[in-house]
Enzyme design. Structure first.
Site, PDB file in Angstrom:
ATOM      1  CG  ASP A  51      38.698  28.875  42.166  1.00 15.74           C
ATOM      2  OD1 ASP A  51      38.932  28.846  40.951  1.00 15.74           O
ATOM      3  OD2 ASP A  51      39.377  29.542  42.977  1.00 15.74           O
ATOM      4  CD  GLU A  97      41.115  25.260  39.387  1.00 10.71           C
ATOM      5  OE1 GLU A  97      41.826  25.768  38.513  1.00 10.71           O
ATOM      6  OE2 GLU A  97      40.848  25.858  40.446  1.00 10.71           O
TER       7      GLU A  97
HETATM    8  C1  GLC Z   1      41.446  28.970  39.923  1.00  7.84           C
HETATM    9  C2  GLC Z   1      40.738  29.755  38.854  1.00  7.84           C
HETATM   10  C3  GLC Z   1      41.620  30.875  38.428  1.00  7.84           C
HETATM   11  C4  GLC Z   1      41.890  31.760  39.612  1.00  7.84           C
HETATM   12  C5  GLC Z   1      42.458  30.970  40.783  1.00  7.84           C
HETATM   13  C6  GLC Z   1      42.353  31.744  42.042  1.00  7.84           C
HETATM   14  O1  GLC Z   1      42.583  28.341  39.440  1.00  7.84           O
HETATM   15  O2  GLC Z   1      40.346  28.928  37.811  1.00  7.84           O
HETATM   16  O3  GLC Z   1      41.063  31.623  37.382  1.00  7.84           O
HETATM   17  O4  GLC Z   1      42.775  32.766  39.252  1.00  7.84           O
HETATM   18  O5  GLC Z   1      41.737  29.776  41.004  1.00  7.84           O
HETATM   19  O6  GLC Z   1      41.002  31.903  42.406  1.00  7.84           O
END
Ligand code: GLC
Length: 563
Positions: free
Chosen positions: A203, A257
């Site tokens: 994440d 991500e």
């Molecule tokens: C990432 C996740 C999202 C979340 C954010 C904070 O973007 O995919 O769902 O709200 O991080 O953790």
């Protein structure tokens, strides 16, 4: 191909489960781990190899599990650790791999570390988070994505200091500069790998390193904050360290991500020789239909197919020699695939949903599908703020209300852009709650589950979106060239058809995808003087009219073998 170049995580097809919305077995309107176990045979029947599970850790659910209060415990609503162990065992028995979400830029404010950290300035956990003592004055402006006031610094009276939270007020950012924090995280990762999990989706991983001097943002700056917030000076040092201390010790996969990571930075993450990650999710496509740097606002005009092609072609080129891409069109932070990139009108839904499946399954890079994409689930488009559950929509609504901004325009935007579009319960059948739950679901079910948009009906229909998906997955698996073959873009400037070839040694494929509501005629030089064999089409018919001529119906997709 050399056997050592082949990797299970390059050949696998990934399916993301958002546990809250997948299958409820306890009757509380919230999905759970036993529900996932119940549906494993279904997932297997799709041809899936890898499940990415959004967070199931203990959490007060301020951000649906992305706010973790105990990394080694399971959220009560979802079940227990023994349910989790059973899930993993049942998955491995079916030859399915499990990739967990790793959320380590922040914890919940209810995590033991933060509760301690907050107590006093000399608490042993103080330095686990980013604190700004009030005697230094007001901290430099930092914007929070999910804060009602948009402020990432929260004043905490007890120690007369501010803590940093780039996301909600209940998601304080961890201080990776502290080696103890890193060690705690690596230990926790070992804990899960020792249980046997097969990887992590990481994440907002570029956020773990920031400029902790917090330089002032340029005056009136209102653009993309990521360069100031993330990709800090020690990011690659941390990722390499994590790789050496943890990742390299197991046969696992990693996918980051990575908001804000550009193509020229890509190989820093995934060049094998640098020993960091395997793959990441870039954000360029997800920004294509957004209003510049305003990531939550849709742009006014429609995105162009030539732009869509350029993004994918450029990223393919980035990984031509090194690294490996990841292909996705949606996830839990985005609206539904067919509503966004296709056309969910009655006339075009079926073809555009299957055309987009064909796209992901014929590109180079690991394909990721989000639950429900296999049956073509669509945006629910809530009209009333009361129906929304996502903190992102709700808090932005409050903020805009306070600023006196026109709220109708906001709701019109959320109807297309809201994350809740992608979170409505899985549509298993046509009964009251779509077979998701016996009780009222936590988020409304899309009414179109009663009109054939559900698994049970589609399983019975040979020509359904679901059955096409299964065939397309098998096609990829049976043709290594669709996994590893070189990608070449054709018809670069055509606004109706996305055409490309994939070539591996003497195997060559031609993929034609119509993104148009009109008939499209194209000429493909590569098809001249070769035999053109249709492998699969979402229309049952070939678009080939002989020689190099092709005529595609609206949203038609064809995969050919060229000999
Ligand atoms: C990432 C996740 C999202 C979340 C954010 C904070 O973007 O995919 O769902 O709200 O991080 O953790």
């Amino acid at each position: 191909m050399e056997p050592n170049q082949r990797k299970w995580w390059k050949e696998g097809v990934v399916y993301q489960v958002y546990p809250r919305s997948f299958q409820d077995t306890t009757g509380n309107g919230v999905g759970d781990i036993q529900g996932i176990i119940k549906r494993l045979d279904y997932i297997k029947s799709l041809g899936i190899d890898i499940i990415w599970l959004s967070p199931v850790y203990k959490s007060p659910n301020d951000d649906n599990g992305y706010d973790i209060s105990d990394y080694r415990a399971i959220m009560e609503e979802f079940g227990t650790m023994s349910d989790f162990d059973e899930l993993l065992e049942e998955m491995h028995a079916r030859d399915l791999k499990l990739v967990m979400d790793l959320v380590v830029n922040h914890t919940s404010d209810e995590h033991h570390w933060f509760k301690e950290s907050r107590k006093s300035r000399d608490n042993p956990y103080r330095d686990y988070y980013h604190w700004w003592p009030a005697e230094k004055g007001t901290p430099p402006k930092r914007f929070s994505y999910f804060d009602v006031d948009g402020n990432a610094w929260k004043y905490d009276e007890l120690t007369d200091s501010y803590y940093l939270h780039y996301f909600s007020i209940k998601q304080p950012d961890l201080k990776w500069e502290n080696p103890k924090v890193r060690q705690e995280i690596y230990d926790m990762m070992h804990f899960w790998f020792k249980k046997g999990i097969d990887g992590f989706r990481m994440d907002v991983i570029p956020f773990i390193s920031k400029d902790t001097d917090y330089p002032e943002l340029p005056v009136e700056y209102n653009g993309n904050y990521v360069p100031f917030y993330a990709n800090g000076p020690r990011l690659h040092e941390y990722l390499h360290e994590m790789n050496q201390e943890v990742l390299s010790k197991y046969d696992i996969m990693t996918v980051g991500e990575t908001p804000g990571v550009s193509r020229d930075q890509a190989l820093l993450f995934v060049d094998e020789d640098r020993e960091e990650l395997n793959m990441f999710f870039h954000f360029e496509l997800m920004s294509l239909d957004r209003d510049g740097d305003e990531v939550f606002w849709m742009r006014k005009d429609r995105w162009k197919l030539t732009e869509f092609k350029k993004i994918h072609s450029d990223w393919d080129a980035t990984f031509a020699e090194k690294g490996w891409g990841s292909m996705f069109l949606s996830n839990h932070d985005n609206p539904r695939t067919v509503s966004r990139w296709g056309n969910d009108s009655e006339e075009h839904w079926h073809h555009s949903a299957t055309m987009l499946q064909t796209f992901l399954l014929t590109m180079k890079g690991t394909p990721y599908f989000y639950y429900g994409d296999e049956i073509g689930m669509t945006n629910i488009r809530f009209d009333n703020i009361e129906d929304y559950q996502d903190i992102n929509t709700l808090n932005r609504y409050e903020l805009l209300k306070e600023q006196g901004v026109e709220l109708d325009a906001f709701i019109a935007n959320e109807k297309e852009a809201s994350r809740d579009n992608g979170r409505t319960p899985m549509q298993w059948d046509s009964t009251e709650n779509a077979g998701f739950s016996e009780e009222k679901p936590w988020l409304k079910v899309h009414p179109n589950h009663k009109e054939g948009l559900n698994v049970a009906d589609q399983e019975k229909d040979e020509s359904s979106v679901l059955n096409y998906f299964k065939k397309m997955v098998q096609l990829r698996k049976n043709h290594l060239g669709l996994v590893y073959g070189d990608y070449k873009l054709l018809l670069k400037d055509n606004e109706q058809v996305y055409a490309y070839t994939r070539t591996l040694e003497d195997e060559k494929y031609l993929v034609l995808l119509s993104f148009s509501t009109e008939t499209a005629k194209v000429e493909i030089e590569e098809a001249e003087n070769t035999s053109v064999e249709l492998l699969l089409s979402n229309d049952g018919h070939s678009a080939h009219r002989g020689g190099n001529g092709f005529e595609l119906k609206p949203y038609q997709a064809c995969v050919y073998k060229l000999n």
